[in-house]
Design a protein around this motif. Structure first.
Motif, PDB file in Angstrom:
ATOM      1  N   GLU A  39       0.691  -1.152   0.342  1.00 44.41           N
ATOM      2  CA  GLU A  39       0.111   0.053  -0.080  1.00 44.41           C
ATOM      3  C   GLU A  39       0.844   1.291  -0.008  1.00 44.41           C
ATOM      4  OE1 GLU A  39      -3.969   1.928   2.262  1.00 44.41           O
ATOM      5  OE2 GLU A  39      -2.709   0.530   3.355  1.00 44.41           O
ATOM      6  N   ASP A  40       2.109   1.252   0.896  1.00 45.23           N
ATOM      7  CA  ASP A  40       2.785   2.394   0.905  1.00 45.23           C
ATOM      8  C   ASP A  40       3.397   2.646  -0.505  1.00 45.23           C
ATOM      9  OD1 ASP A  40       2.466   2.679   3.549  1.00 45.23           O
ATOM     10  OD2 ASP A  40       4.305   1.648   4.049  1.00 45.23           O
ATOM     11  N   ASP A  41       3.701   1.687  -1.262  1.00 44.53           N
ATOM     12  CA  ASP A  41       4.531   1.941  -2.588  1.00 44.53           C
ATOM     13  C   ASP A  41       3.139   2.400  -3.502  1.00 44.53           C
ATOM     14  OD1 ASP A  41       6.672   1.120  -1.882  1.00 44.53           O
ATOM     15  OD2 ASP A  41       6.380  -1.128  -2.783  1.00 44.53           O
ATOM     16  N   ALA A  42       1.906   1.892  -3.450  1.00 40.74           N
ATOM     17  CA  ALA A  42       0.746   2.566  -4.388  1.00 40.74           C
ATOM     18  C   ALA A  42       0.717   4.028  -3.924  1.00 40.74           C
ATOM     19  CB  ALA A  42      -0.411   1.785  -4.039  1.00 40.74           C
ATOM     20  N   ILE A  43       0.563   4.343  -2.507  1.00 42.02           N
ATOM     21  CA  ILE A  43       0.452   5.793  -2.247  1.00 42.02           C
ATOM     22  C   ILE A  43       1.495   6.588  -2.898  1.00 42.02           C
ATOM     23  CG2 ILE A  43       0.728   7.396  -0.176  1.00 42.02           C
ATOM     24  CD1 ILE A  43      -0.824   5.174   1.527  1.00 42.02           C
ATOM     25  N   ARG A  44       3.100   6.180  -2.609  1.00 35.94           N
ATOM     26  CA  ARG A  44       4.059   6.894  -3.238  1.00 35.94           C
ATOM     27  C   ARG A  44       3.707   7.289  -4.830  1.00 35.94           C
ATOM     28  NH1 ARG A  44       7.504   3.319  -2.178  1.00 35.94           N
ATOM     29  NH2 ARG A  44       7.792   3.991   0.091  1.00 35.94           N
ATOM     30  N   TYR A  45       3.293   6.262  -5.426  1.00 40.87           N
ATOM     31  CA  TYR A  45       3.395   6.328  -6.795  1.00 40.87           C
ATOM     32  C   TYR A  45       2.057   7.408  -7.011  1.00 40.87           C
ATOM     33  CZ  TYR A  45       2.936   4.660 -11.786  1.00 40.87           C
ATOM     34  OH  TYR A  45       2.998   4.727 -13.112  1.00 40.87           O
ATOM     35  N   SER A  46       0.930   7.181  -6.339  1.00 40.95           N
ATOM     36  CA  SER A  46      -0.064   8.036  -6.470  1.00 40.95           C
ATOM     37  C   SER A  46       0.163   9.571  -6.171  1.00 40.95           C
ATOM     38  CB  SER A  46      -1.211   7.642  -5.498  1.00 40.95           C
ATOM     39  OG  SER A  46      -2.356   8.723  -5.439  1.00 40.95           O
ATOM     40  N   LEU A  47       0.990   9.786  -5.291  1.00 43.84           N
ATOM     41  CA  LEU A  47       1.577  11.098  -4.842  1.00 43.84           C
ATOM     42  C   LEU A  47       2.566  11.733  -6.287  1.00 43.84           C
ATOM     43  CD1 LEU A  47       2.605  10.683  -1.174  1.00 43.84           C
ATOM     44  CD2 LEU A  47       0.362  12.045  -2.263  1.00 43.84           C
ATOM     45  N   MET A  48       3.181  10.689  -6.736  1.00 41.99           N
ATOM     46  CA  MET A  48       3.831  11.064  -7.782  1.00 41.99           C
ATOM     47  C   MET A  48       3.100  11.522  -9.041  1.00 41.99           C
ATOM     48  SD  MET A  48       7.330   9.057  -8.031  1.00 41.99           S
ATOM     49  CE  MET A  48       6.658   7.255  -7.541  1.00 41.99           C
ATOM     50  N   LEU A  49       1.948  10.968  -9.395  1.00 41.54           N
ATOM     51  CA  LEU A  49       0.829  11.378 -10.404  1.00 41.54           C
ATOM     52  C   LEU A  49       0.280  12.620  -9.956  1.00 41.54           C
ATOM     53  CD1 LEU A  49      -0.841   8.039 -10.755  1.00 41.54           C
ATOM     54  CD2 LEU A  49       0.638   8.865 -12.279  1.00 41.54           C
ATOM     55  N   GLU A  50       0.065  12.956  -8.786  1.00 40.68           N
ATOM     56  CA  GLU A  50      -0.724  14.024  -8.375  1.00 40.68           C
ATOM     57  C   GLU A  50       0.401  15.217  -8.602  1.00 40.68           C
ATOM     58  OE1 GLU A  50      -2.794  14.936  -4.710  1.00 40.68           O
ATOM     59  OE2 GLU A  50      -3.311  12.801  -4.487  1.00 40.68           O
ATOM     60  N   ALA A  51       1.664  15.048  -8.304  1.00 42.80           N
ATOM     61  CA  ALA A  51       2.711  15.983  -8.934  1.00 42.80           C
ATOM     62  C   ALA A  51       2.782  16.360 -10.346  1.00 42.80           C
ATOM     63  CB  ALA A  51       4.000  15.396  -8.309  1.00 42.80           C
ATOM     64  N   GLN A  52       2.105  15.132 -11.091  1.00 42.88           N
ATOM     65  CA  GLN A  52       2.177  15.348 -12.510  1.00 42.88           C
ATOM     66  C   GLN A  52       0.794  16.055 -13.138  1.00 42.88           C
ATOM     67  OE1 GLN A  52       2.910  11.679 -14.600  1.00 42.88           O
ATOM     68  NE2 GLN A  52       5.009  11.871 -14.160  1.00 42.88           N
ATOM     69  N   ASP A  53       0.165  16.669 -12.077  1.00 40.40           N
ATOM     70  CA  ASP A  53      -1.073  17.123 -12.222  1.00 40.40           C
ATOM     71  C   ASP A  53      -2.194  16.377 -12.456  1.00 40.40           C
ATOM     72  OD1 ASP A  53      -0.226  19.822 -11.976  1.00 40.40           O
ATOM     73  OD2 ASP A  53       0.291  20.098 -13.892  1.00 40.40           O
ATOM     74  N   PHE A  54      -2.096  15.010 -11.963  1.00 38.74           N
ATOM     75  CA  PHE A  54      -3.535  14.109 -12.151  1.00 38.74           C
ATOM     76  C   PHE A  54      -4.132  14.532 -10.706  1.00 38.74           C
ATOM     77  CE2 PHE A  54      -0.941  11.448 -14.739  1.00 38.74           C
ATOM     78  CZ  PHE A  54      -1.696  10.615 -15.383  1.00 38.74           C
ATOM     79  N   PRO A  55      -5.521  14.463 -10.861  1.00 38.70           N
ATOM     80  CA  PRO A  55      -6.616  14.629  -9.829  1.00 38.70           C
ATOM     81  C   PRO A  55      -6.261  13.445  -8.695  1.00 38.70           C
ATOM     82  CG  PRO A  55      -7.731  13.327 -11.529  1.00 38.70           C
ATOM     83  CD  PRO A  55      -6.339  13.907 -12.240  1.00 38.70           C
ATOM     84  N   PRO A  56      -6.808  13.918  -7.533  1.00 36.78           N
ATOM     85  CA  PRO A  56      -6.497  13.346  -6.414  1.00 36.78           C
ATOM     86  C   PRO A  56      -7.067  12.008  -6.665  1.00 36.78           C
ATOM     87  CG  PRO A  56      -7.266  15.173  -5.677  1.00 36.78           C
ATOM     88  CD  PRO A  56      -7.348  15.132  -7.184  1.00 36.78           C
ATOM     89  N   SER A  57      -6.307  10.762  -6.121  1.00 35.74           N
ATOM     90  CA  SER A  57      -6.804   9.311  -6.291  1.00 35.74           C
ATOM     91  C   SER A  57      -7.023   8.818  -5.057  1.00 35.74           C
ATOM     92  CB  SER A  57      -5.868   8.444  -7.050  1.00 35.74           C
ATOM     93  OG  SER A  57      -4.457   8.574  -6.477  1.00 35.74           O
ATOM     94  N   THR A  58      -7.588   7.421  -5.044  1.00 39.02           N
ATOM     95  CA  THR A  58      -7.885   6.701  -3.729  1.00 39.02           C
ATOM     96  C   THR A  58      -7.042   5.190  -4.018  1.00 39.02           C
ATOM     97  OG1 THR A  58      -9.923   7.526  -3.544  1.00 39.02           O
ATOM     98  CG2 THR A  58      -9.494   5.349  -2.672  1.00 39.02           C
ATOM     99  N   ILE A  59      -6.383   4.847  -3.254  1.00 40.09           N
ATOM    100  CA  ILE A  59      -5.878   3.631  -3.189  1.00 40.09           C
ATOM    101  C   ILE A  59      -6.738   2.515  -2.719  1.00 40.09           C
ATOM    102  CG2 ILE A  59      -3.910   2.148  -2.299  1.00 40.09           C
ATOM    103  CD1 ILE A  59      -3.130   4.678  -4.061  1.00 40.09           C
ATOM    104  N   GLU A  60      -7.031   1.531  -3.523  1.00 36.28           N
ATOM    105  CA  GLU A  60      -8.134   0.500  -2.972  1.00 36.28           C
ATOM    106  C   GLU A  60      -7.428  -1.018  -2.895  1.00 36.28           C
ATOM    107  OE1 GLU A  60     -11.998  -0.273  -2.289  1.00 36.28           O
ATOM    108  OE2 GLU A  60     -11.360   1.571  -2.959  1.00 36.28           O
ATOM    109  N   ALA A  61      -7.654  -1.700  -1.934  1.00 37.02           N
ATOM    110  CA  ALA A  61      -7.139  -2.890  -1.733  1.00 37.02           C
ATOM    111  C   ALA A  61      -8.266  -3.954  -2.463  1.00 37.02           C
ATOM    112  CB  ALA A  61      -7.048  -3.446  -0.374  1.00 37.02           C
ATOM    113  N   ILE A  62      -7.657  -4.913  -3.219  1.00 35.13           N
ATOM    114  CA  ILE A  62      -8.661  -5.741  -4.030  1.00 35.13           C
ATOM    115  C   ILE A  62      -7.941  -6.899  -4.016  1.00 35.13           C
ATOM    116  CG2 ILE A  62      -7.814  -4.739  -6.269  1.00 35.13           C
ATOM    117  CD1 ILE A  62     -10.609  -4.960  -7.161  1.00 35.13           C
ATOM    118  N   GLU A  63      -8.486  -7.813  -4.642  1.00 30.76           N
ATOM    119  CA  GLU A  63      -7.840  -9.313  -4.821  1.00 30.76           C
ATOM    120  C   GLU A  63      -7.454  -9.351  -6.093  1.00 30.76           C
ATOM    121  OE1 GLU A  63      -7.318 -12.038  -2.827  1.00 30.76           O
ATOM    122  OE2 GLU A  63      -8.039 -10.607  -1.057  1.00 30.76           O
TER     123      GLU A  63
END
Length: 125
Positions: A39-63
């Protein structure tokens, strides 16, 4: 196995899952959904996306099987990002996405959607 994916407009009719477009050696493009072990790696990647002007995202656990089934049905591929692997978003992004950022005002939210949000918040308590 439980994995983490990056969603935009999570739990709405306009939900989108993050994918990257990769080109194979033959020049064919492939849409690839990233599945993160951590999850930490997904959050880190998501924050990098936001730095590229992506809208806020949600990290979701799924099978992982659910992601694989979705990808197979949608013509996507999926790739597992191992824990601790430093995945970095591509420098260039597509100009137009298949989904649009959610732009509802509070007045436009349906009563059913408000009730769903209320129940979810109550479940957190």
């Amino acid at each position: 196995m439980r994995v983490f994916v990056i969603l935009f407009n999570a739990r709405t009719e306009n939900e989108g899952i993050y994918s990257v477009k990769l080109t194979d050696p033959e020049g064919q493009d492939h849409n690839v959904v990233l599945m993160f072990e951590s999850e930490d790696d997904a959050i880190r990647y998501s924050l990098m996306l936001e730095a590229q002007d992506f809208p806020p995202s949600t990290i979701e656990a799924i099978e992982s099987e659910e992601v694989e089934e979705f990808c197979a049905g949608a013509g996507f591929e999926c790739e597992l990002v191992a824990e601790g692997e430093l995945a970095v978003p591509p420098e260039s992004n597509v100009d137009e996405t298949d989904w649009q950022p959610e732009t509802k005002t509070p007045e436009e939210i349906s009563a059913a959607e408000l009730e769903r949000i209320r129940r979810r918040l109550e479940g957190l308590l």
